[in-house]
Design a protein around this motif. Structure first.
Motif, PDB file in Angstrom:
ATOM      1  N   LEU A  70       0.871  -1.137   0.052  1.00 54.18           N
ATOM      2  CA  LEU A  70      -0.007  -0.022   0.033  1.00 54.18           C
ATOM      3  C   LEU A  70       0.923   1.298  -0.067  1.00 54.18           C
ATOM      4  O   LEU A  70       0.548   2.390  -0.447  1.00 54.18           O
ATOM      5  CB  LEU A  70      -0.790   0.109   1.158  1.00 54.18           C
ATOM      6  CG  LEU A  70      -2.285  -0.871   0.891  1.00 54.18           C
ATOM      7  CD1 LEU A  70      -2.870  -1.038   2.394  1.00 54.18           C
ATOM      8  CD2 LEU A  70      -3.074  -0.461   0.022  1.00 54.18           C
ATOM      9  N   GLU A  71       2.025   1.314   0.508  1.00 54.72           N
ATOM     10  CA  GLU A  71       2.891   2.301   0.464  1.00 54.72           C
ATOM     11  C   GLU A  71       3.354   2.685  -0.809  1.00 54.72           C
ATOM     12  O   GLU A  71       3.671   3.904  -1.144  1.00 54.72           O
ATOM     13  CB  GLU A  71       4.319   2.006   1.518  1.00 54.72           C
ATOM     14  CG  GLU A  71       5.174   3.132   1.712  1.00 54.72           C
ATOM     15  CD  GLU A  71       4.546   4.248   2.369  1.00 54.72           C
ATOM     16  OE1 GLU A  71       4.895   5.401   2.470  1.00 54.72           O
ATOM     17  OE2 GLU A  71       3.774   4.057   3.263  1.00 54.72           O
ATOM     18  N   THR A  72       3.424   1.632  -1.713  1.00 57.33           N
ATOM     19  CA  THR A  72       3.774   1.970  -3.095  1.00 57.33           C
ATOM     20  C   THR A  72       2.713   2.589  -3.960  1.00 57.33           C
ATOM     21  O   THR A  72       2.911   3.044  -5.188  1.00 57.33           O
ATOM     22  CB  THR A  72       4.820   0.756  -3.699  1.00 57.33           C
ATOM     23  OG1 THR A  72       3.743  -0.207  -3.904  1.00 57.33           O
ATOM     24  CG2 THR A  72       5.843   0.577  -2.847  1.00 57.33           C
ATOM     25  N   ILE A  73       1.422   2.444  -3.840  1.00 56.53           N
ATOM     26  CA  ILE A  73       0.491   2.610  -4.510  1.00 56.53           C
ATOM     27  C   ILE A  73       0.109   4.182  -4.316  1.00 56.53           C
ATOM     28  O   ILE A  73      -0.107   4.571  -3.094  1.00 56.53           O
ATOM     29  CB  ILE A  73      -0.812   1.604  -4.187  1.00 56.53           C
ATOM     30  CG1 ILE A  73      -0.339   0.173  -4.514  1.00 56.53           C
ATOM     31  CG2 ILE A  73      -2.069   2.357  -4.983  1.00 56.53           C
ATOM     32  CD1 ILE A  73      -1.483  -0.822  -3.806  1.00 56.53           C
ATOM     33  N   ARG A 118      -6.945  -1.109  11.094  1.00 60.30           N
ATOM     34  CA  ARG A 118      -6.943  -0.050  11.540  1.00 60.30           C
ATOM     35  C   ARG A 118      -5.534   0.376  10.658  1.00 60.30           C
ATOM     36  O   ARG A 118      -5.492   1.876  10.335  1.00 60.30           O
ATOM     37  CB  ARG A 118      -6.142  -0.140  12.862  1.00 60.30           C
ATOM     38  CG  ARG A 118      -7.507   0.093  14.007  1.00 60.30           C
ATOM     39  CD  ARG A 118      -6.837   0.273  15.422  1.00 60.30           C
ATOM     40  NE  ARG A 118      -5.659  -0.285  15.947  1.00 60.30           N
ATOM     41  CZ  ARG A 118      -5.840  -1.522  16.611  1.00 60.30           C
ATOM     42  NH1 ARG A 118      -7.011  -1.950  16.884  1.00 60.30           N
ATOM     43  NH2 ARG A 118      -4.837  -2.189  17.053  1.00 60.30           N
ATOM     44  N   ILE A 119      -4.545  -0.345  10.237  1.00 58.71           N
ATOM     45  CA  ILE A 119      -3.463   0.193   9.640  1.00 58.71           C
ATOM     46  C   ILE A 119      -3.849   0.352   7.978  1.00 58.71           C
ATOM     47  O   ILE A 119      -3.470   1.202   7.262  1.00 58.71           O
ATOM     48  CB  ILE A 119      -2.357  -0.845   9.666  1.00 58.71           C
ATOM     49  CG1 ILE A 119      -1.796  -0.604  10.918  1.00 58.71           C
ATOM     50  CG2 ILE A 119      -1.421  -0.603   8.396  1.00 58.71           C
ATOM     51  CD1 ILE A 119      -0.785  -1.943  11.252  1.00 58.71           C
ATOM     52  N   ILE A 120      -4.635  -0.647   7.621  1.00 60.80           N
ATOM     53  CA  ILE A 120      -4.776  -0.540   6.090  1.00 60.80           C
ATOM     54  C   ILE A 120      -6.127   0.575   5.422  1.00 60.80           C
ATOM     55  O   ILE A 120      -6.246   0.914   4.477  1.00 60.80           O
ATOM     56  CB  ILE A 120      -5.245  -1.783   5.187  1.00 60.80           C
ATOM     57  CG1 ILE A 120      -6.327  -2.769   5.798  1.00 60.80           C
ATOM     58  CG2 ILE A 120      -3.935  -2.758   5.614  1.00 60.80           C
ATOM     59  CD1 ILE A 120      -6.798  -3.780   5.112  1.00 60.80           C
ATOM     60  N   LEU A 124      -6.738   2.626   2.238  1.00 60.65           N
ATOM     61  CA  LEU A 124      -7.929   2.157   1.063  1.00 60.65           C
ATOM     62  C   LEU A 124      -8.478   3.196   0.819  1.00 60.65           C
ATOM     63  O   LEU A 124      -9.059   3.748  -0.457  1.00 60.65           O
ATOM     64  CB  LEU A 124      -8.625   0.945   1.451  1.00 60.65           C
ATOM     65  CG  LEU A 124      -7.897  -0.215   1.905  1.00 60.65           C
ATOM     66  CD1 LEU A 124      -8.905  -1.220   2.606  1.00 60.65           C
ATOM     67  CD2 LEU A 124      -7.094  -0.938   0.950  1.00 60.65           C
ATOM     68  N   THR A 125      -9.142   4.141   1.853  1.00 62.43           N
ATOM     69  CA  THR A 125      -9.869   5.314   1.672  1.00 62.43           C
ATOM     70  C   THR A 125      -9.298   6.591   0.951  1.00 62.43           C
ATOM     71  O   THR A 125      -9.924   6.775  -0.220  1.00 62.43           O
ATOM     72  CB  THR A 125     -10.384   5.810   3.184  1.00 62.43           C
ATOM     73  OG1 THR A 125     -10.935   4.443   3.869  1.00 62.43           O
ATOM     74  CG2 THR A 125     -11.413   6.812   3.107  1.00 62.43           C
ATOM     75  N   ILE A 126      -8.119   6.756   1.284  1.00 61.28           N
ATOM     76  CA  ILE A 126      -7.405   7.782   0.426  1.00 61.28           C
ATOM     77  C   ILE A 126      -6.903   7.530  -0.624  1.00 61.28           C
ATOM     78  O   ILE A 126      -7.031   8.332  -1.564  1.00 61.28           O
ATOM     79  CB  ILE A 126      -6.091   8.290   1.460  1.00 61.28           C
ATOM     80  CG1 ILE A 126      -6.749   8.923   3.164  1.00 61.28           C
ATOM     81  CG2 ILE A 126      -5.250   9.216   0.688  1.00 61.28           C
ATOM     82  CD1 ILE A 126      -5.619   8.972   3.916  1.00 61.28           C
ATOM     83  N   LYS A 127      -6.587   6.286  -0.847  1.00 63.45           N
ATOM     84  CA  LYS A 127      -6.251   5.972  -2.329  1.00 63.45           C
ATOM     85  C   LYS A 127      -7.367   5.233  -3.234  1.00 63.45           C
ATOM     86  O   LYS A 127      -7.054   5.122  -4.307  1.00 63.45           O
ATOM     87  CB  LYS A 127      -4.883   5.045  -2.269  1.00 63.45           C
ATOM     88  CG  LYS A 127      -3.736   5.741  -1.533  1.00 63.45           C
ATOM     89  CD  LYS A 127      -2.751   4.921  -1.065  1.00 63.45           C
ATOM     90  CE  LYS A 127      -1.525   5.510  -0.537  1.00 63.45           C
ATOM     91  NZ  LYS A 127      -0.474   4.694  -0.177  1.00 63.45           N
ATOM     92  N   ASP A 128      -8.637   5.316  -2.644  1.00 62.97           N
ATOM     93  CA  ASP A 128      -9.538   4.803  -3.410  1.00 62.97           C
ATOM     94  C   ASP A 128      -9.356   3.393  -4.095  1.00 62.97           C
ATOM     95  O   ASP A 128      -9.755   3.242  -5.123  1.00 62.97           O
ATOM     96  CB  ASP A 128     -10.086   5.776  -4.551  1.00 62.97           C
ATOM     97  CG  ASP A 128     -11.264   5.571  -5.259  1.00 62.97           C
ATOM     98  OD1 ASP A 128     -12.352   5.009  -4.331  1.00 62.97           O
ATOM     99  OD2 ASP A 128     -11.649   5.946  -6.372  1.00 62.97           O
ATOM    100  N   ILE A 129      -9.007   2.447  -2.967  1.00 60.95           N
ATOM    101  CA  ILE A 129      -9.023   1.152  -3.461  1.00 60.95           C
ATOM    102  C   ILE A 129      -9.874   0.074  -2.920  1.00 60.95           C
ATOM    103  O   ILE A 129     -10.118   0.157  -1.692  1.00 60.95           O
ATOM    104  CB  ILE A 129      -7.308   0.678  -2.703  1.00 60.95           C
ATOM    105  CG1 ILE A 129      -6.206   1.595  -3.399  1.00 60.95           C
ATOM    106  CG2 ILE A 129      -7.145  -0.888  -3.308  1.00 60.95           C
ATOM    107  CD1 ILE A 129      -5.028   1.292  -2.643  1.00 60.95           C
TER     108      ILE A 129
END
Length: 153
Positions: A70-73, A118-120, A124-129
């Motif tokens: 997720l860090e790289t997306i 809590r971590i992901i 998911l929300t910010i990056k629309d995944i």
């Protein structure tokens, strides 16, 4: 009753719809059941070259891997995440206890799952995944199905 594989089938149909809508999309497929072969995925019309198939054995392994990816997306990149099945994942402690022949109750699994989300969730929300999580839990944990009559022959 409901087929255990129904949730997997529905999730794969969602992945296919995402692929159809976004031609440049890819999928991260976290797999703890090891039943979805490339041939099986092809039956849904899924292009397996667009799917990163990631085998997982524990909740912590899932958490560490998904967080790193997720860090790289970046927002705007089209990524579909599927986890099949969270319900079948042990915690690292549960796995280690089995290796050491300990039969103590595992109190860490629920905490590890809460930590994972809590971590992901912000990513998911910010990056629309989109992320589909198959759980495969059962409503009834009794010894016998409800339709068996006690004492019958």
């Amino acid at each position: 009753g409901e087929s255990k594989s129904f949730k997997t089938l529905l999730s794969l149909h969602c992945m296919k719809a995402y692929f159809d809508k976004y031609e440049d999309s890819i999928a991260l497929f976290y797999d703890s059941e090891f039943g979805s072969t490339p041939e099986y995925l092809n039956q849904f019309g899924l292009d397996t070259s667009r799917i990163a198939h990631i085998p997982i054995n524990t909740v912590e392994q899932l958490k560490f891997d998904i967080r790193k990816r997720l860090e790289t997306i970046q927002r705007g990149q089209r990524v579909f995440i599927m986890i099949d099945s969270l319900g079948n994942l042990a915690s690292s402690k549960e796995d280690e206890d089995a290796l050491n022949a300990k039969s103590v109750a595992d109190m860490s699994r629920a905490k590890a799952i809460k930590s994972l989300f809590r971590i992901i969730t912000p990513h998911l929300t910010i990056k629309d995944i989109p992320c589909i999580v198959v759980n495969h839990i059962y409503k009834e944990m009794g010894m016998y199905p409800k339709n068996i009559v006690s004492g019958g022959t």
